[in-house]
Structures are given as C-alpha cells and as structure tokens.
Design an enzyme around this catalytic site. Structure first.
Site, short mmCIF file in Angstrom:
data_model
loop_
_atom_site.label_atom_id
_atom_site.label_comp_id
_atom_site.label_asym_id
_atom_site.label_seq_id
_atom_site.Cartn_x
_atom_site.Cartn_y
_atom_site.Cartn_z
N ARG A 1 -14.74 7.78 -17.28
CA ARG A 1 -14.99 9.06 -16.60
C ARG A 1 -16.48 9.39 -16.64
NH1 ARG A 1 -11.01 12.71 -19.74
NH2 ARG A 1 -11.95 14.43 -18.57
N ARG B 1 -9.91 17.62 -28.15
CA ARG B 1 -9.34 18.61 -27.24
C ARG B 1 -7.81 18.52 -27.23
NH1 ARG B 1 -11.23 19.01 -21.20
NH2 ARG B 1 -10.75 16.79 -21.21
N ARG C 1 -17.00 17.06 -6.50
CA ARG C 1 -17.31 16.01 -7.45
C ARG C 1 -17.99 14.83 -6.78
NH1 ARG C 1 -13.47 16.99 -11.46
NH2 ARG C 1 -13.81 15.72 -13.31
N ARG D 1 -4.64 15.00 -23.48
CA ARG D 1 -4.49 14.56 -22.09
C ARG D 1 -4.52 13.03 -22.02
NH1 ARG D 1 -8.83 18.12 -18.83
NH2 ARG D 1 -9.26 16.05 -18.00
N LYS E 1 -16.97 22.91 -18.72
CA LYS E 1 -16.83 23.59 -17.43
C LYS E 1 -15.62 24.51 -17.42
CE LYS E 1 -16.26 19.78 -15.12
NZ LYS E 1 -16.37 18.78 -16.20
P1 AP5 Z 1 -13.57 21.77 -21.50
O1 AP5 Z 1 -13.97 23.17 -21.21
O2 AP5 Z 1 -12.15 21.40 -21.45
O3 AP5 Z 1 -14.48 20.76 -20.65
P2 AP5 Z 1 -14.46 20.39 -19.11
O4 AP5 Z 1 -15.89 20.27 -18.69
O5 AP5 Z 1 -13.57 21.28 -18.35
O6 AP5 Z 1 -13.87 18.93 -19.24
P3 AP5 Z 1 -12.74 18.19 -18.41
O7 AP5 Z 1 -12.36 16.98 -19.18
O8 AP5 Z 1 -11.65 19.12 -18.00
O9 AP5 Z 1 -13.56 17.77 -17.19
P4 AP5 Z 1 -13.25 16.69 -16.21
O10 AP5 Z 1 -14.29 17.02 -15.24
O11 AP5 Z 1 -13.28 15.30 -16.67
O12 AP5 Z 1 -11.69 16.92 -15.92
P5 AP5 Z 1 -10.91 17.57 -14.72
O13 AP5 Z 1 -9.69 18.19 -15.21
O14 AP5 Z 1 -11.85 18.35 -13.86
O15 AP5 Z 1 -14.16 21.42 -22.96
C1 AP5 Z 1 -13.92 20.14 -23.55
C2 AP5 Z 1 -13.59 20.32 -25.05
O16 AP5 Z 1 -14.74 20.78 -25.74
C3 AP5 Z 1 -12.50 21.37 -25.30
O17 AP5 Z 1 -11.69 20.96 -26.36
C4 AP5 Z 1 -13.29 22.63 -25.66
O18 AP5 Z 1 -12.55 23.46 -26.51
C5 AP5 Z 1 -14.53 22.06 -26.33
N1 AP5 Z 1 -15.73 22.83 -26.05
C6 AP5 Z 1 -16.08 23.43 -24.86
N2 AP5 Z 1 -17.28 24.05 -24.98
C7 AP5 Z 1 -17.71 23.81 -26.25
C8 AP5 Z 1 -18.89 24.18 -26.98
N3 AP5 Z 1 -19.87 24.91 -26.41
N4 AP5 Z 1 -18.98 23.75 -28.26
C9 AP5 Z 1 -18.01 23.02 -28.84
N5 AP5 Z 1 -16.87 22.64 -28.21
C10 AP5 Z 1 -16.72 23.03 -26.93
O19 AP5 Z 1 -10.52 16.26 -13.88
C11 AP5 Z 1 -9.62 15.30 -14.40
C12 AP5 Z 1 -9.41 14.19 -13.39
O20 AP5 Z 1 -8.82 14.75 -12.19
C13 AP5 Z 1 -10.67 13.48 -12.91
O21 AP5 Z 1 -11.06 12.45 -13.79
C14 AP5 Z 1 -10.22 12.98 -11.53
O22 AP5 Z 1 -9.43 11.84 -11.65
C15 AP5 Z 1 -9.34 14.12 -11.03
N6 AP5 Z 1 -10.09 15.11 -10.24
C16 AP5 Z 1 -10.27 16.44 -10.53
N7 AP5 Z 1 -11.03 17.05 -9.61
C17 AP5 Z 1 -11.35 16.09 -8.70
C18 AP5 Z 1 -12.13 16.08 -7.50
N8 AP5 Z 1 -12.76 17.19 -7.07
N9 AP5 Z 1 -12.25 14.92 -6.82
C19 AP5 Z 1 -11.63 13.81 -7.25
N10 AP5 Z 1 -10.90 13.73 -8.36
C20 AP5 Z 1 -10.75 14.86 -9.09
MG MG Z 2 -11.70 21.03 -17.38
#
Ligand code: AP5
Ligand code: MG
Ligand code: ZN
Length: 214
Positions: free
Chosen positions: A171, A127, A88, A160, A13
């Site tokens: 997660r 990552r 979410r 992270r 994402k």
């Molecule tokens: P990346 O692009 O980083 O993936 P992502 O979908 O952004 O993954 P996240 O881990 O950031 O998502 P998340 O939803 O768990 O975390 P968030 O920060 O939102 O890609 C992942 C890896 O794969 C990278 O290394 C990339 O280079 C590689 N990659 C990407 N595309 C690829 C491809 N096509 N092929 C190969 N490799 C690829 O949330 C973290 C925490 O914050 C949550 O757990 C929660 O506690 C809190 N939080 C955040 N938002 C909320 C909310 N709205 N409500 C409640 N809690 C929240």
């Molecule tokens: Mg992300």
C-alpha cells in the site's frame, strides 16, 4: 467547506476526518469505509473491491469514481464534506474537479497529513477497526474501553485484512506511485495545506483547525 484529506495509508486521515466532520457538522466520506461496508454485506461491489484491497492495490477508478460522485450528490453534502481516501489518483482528482466545476464549485482545502514511512507500519499493526460503524482504535494510542469491542456500537473490533505487514508495504508503494502526485496537483491549485502527522492526534487536529479558521 469541501475538504480532501491526503496522506499515506495510516497517516491518520480517517482519525482527523472524523474529528473535522464532528466539529463542523459535515459528512465524513471514506471510500475505504464504503468498500469495507460492502465487503461485510457481501455485495457484488464488495466482492470486486476485495480482490484489489487484499493485495494493497487500488480499486479501479471506474468503480470508485461512480460511488463517490453518487455520494457527494446526496442532500447532506450541500454544505460541504470531508473526503478521506478519495481522490487517490490524478484521474480521480480530475473527474472530481470537473464534476464540481459543472456546479460552479471547487475544493477549498487539500490537507496533507504528513507521516514518514517508518512510522506507518507500527501504526497499522496496532490499529483495530470496527467494520460496522467505521470507528478506529489503536492498541497503544487509542485503546477501546473493553478489549476487542467497539465503544460506539458494541460490535467486534478486527485487524483489517489489508493491515498485515506485507500488504502495508504494498500500500505504501502504491501510495508513492499513484497518490503522492496529488500533493503537487493541489499545490498548483493553491489549496494544499500540510500538517505534521507525527504529532499527537489532538495536536494534529489543532493544526488543522488553525488552517480552517485562518
Ligand atoms: P487512521 O486514521 O486509521 O489512518 P488512515 O490515514 O485513515 O489510514 P487508512 O489505512 O485507513 O488509509 P488507507 O488510505 O490505506 O485506507 P482506506 O480505507 O482509505 O490511523 C491509523 C492508525 O494510527 C489508527 O490505529 C489510529 O488510531 C492511529 N493514529 C492516527 N493518528 C495518530 C497519531 N497522531 N498518533 C498516533 N497514532 C495515530 O483504503 C483501503 C483500500 O481501499 C485501499 O488500499 C484501496 O484498495 C481501496 N480504496 C479506497 N479508496 C480508494 C480510491 N479512492 N481509489 C481506489 N481504491 C481505493
Ligand atoms: Mg482510513
Ligand atoms: Zn462500531
């Protein structure tokens, strides 16, 4: 153009949201990045959010919704934005909908980046993230030019805290329980688009452009 990115943790994402934001000149808004910046700066919000994030749990809606609504109310969001990691939960989606409806607006696209659970753990363990500017790398797929250093801002790259294998499994569970129902929610609204997130990054991006420029 108001876009929501849906998908499991690690689906890509953030990677795609940044590419969309660059191409269409709209802000990329990641609630995860906002929380991580607050944790890094030791704010009260950061300390509260960290309790949940480190366990792979969602930060409570009350905290998250306020931050997001403040952010999308800013001047730079007038022409649209890409939301990454929000909403979410169904309640978050409803609050966003209501806030937009008051302005006579609505979400244009909810893009689900579809990646099966099997691929996720491998992606997360490789990552590396920059907690200063939010840039993301992958040891195999997107290595930085200099090991451990962010290409964009020169700060340190880290695994992270929530990318440890056990937390990733939590997660994923939380995703299936609380976030996946949003796919149906946006399908019903007629704005859901699904892309195959297992393709190479550039190919995922081309699939998204094809949707946005149709
Ligand atoms: P990346 O692009 O980083 O993936 P992502 O979908 O952004 O993954 P996240 O881990 O950031 O998502 P998340 O939803 O768990 O975390 P968030 O920060 O939102 O890609 C992942 C890896 O794969 C990278 O290394 C990339 O280079 C590689 N990659 C990407 N595309 C690829 C491809 N096509 N092929 C190969 N490799 C690829 O949330 C973290 C925490 O914050 C949550 O757990 C929660 O506690 C809190 N939080 C955040 N938002 C909320 C909310 N709205 N409500 C409640 N809690 C929240
Ligand atoms: Mg992300
Ligand atoms: Zn950086």
């Amino acid at each position: 153009m108001k876009i929501i990115m849906l998908g499991a943790p690690g689906a890509g994402k953030g990677t795609q949201a940044k590419m969309i934001a660059d191409k269409y000149h709209v802000p990329h808004i990641s609630t995860g990045d906002i929380f991580r910046a607050n944790i890094k700066n030791g704010t009260e919000l950061g300390m509260e959010a960290k309790k949940y994030m480190d366990q792979g749990l969602l930060v409570p809606d009350e905290l998250t919704v306020k931050i997001l609504l403040d952010r999308v109310g800013k001047e730079d969001c007038k022409e649209g934005y890409v939301l990454d990691g929000f909403p979410r939960t169904i309640p978050q989606a409803k609050v966003l909908d209501e806030a937009l409806a008051e302005l006579g607006e609505s979400i244009d696209y909810a893009i689900d980046v579809d990646v099966p659970d099997e691929n996720i753990v491998q992606r997360m363990s490789g990552r590396r993230a920059c907690l200063s500017c939010g840039a993301t790398y992958h040891l195999e797929h997107v290595p930085p030019q200099k090991e451990g250093v962010c290409d964009k801002c020169g700060n340190e790259l880290v695994l992270r805290d929530d990318d440890k294998a056990d937390t990733v499994l939590n997660r994923l569970k939380v995703y299936h329980d609380q976030t996946q129902p949003l796919i149906q929610f946006y399908e019903t609204k007629g704005v859901l688009k699904t892309v195959d997130g297992t393709q190479a990054m550039e190919d995922v991006f081309q699939s998204i452009i094809a949707i946005l420029e149709k």
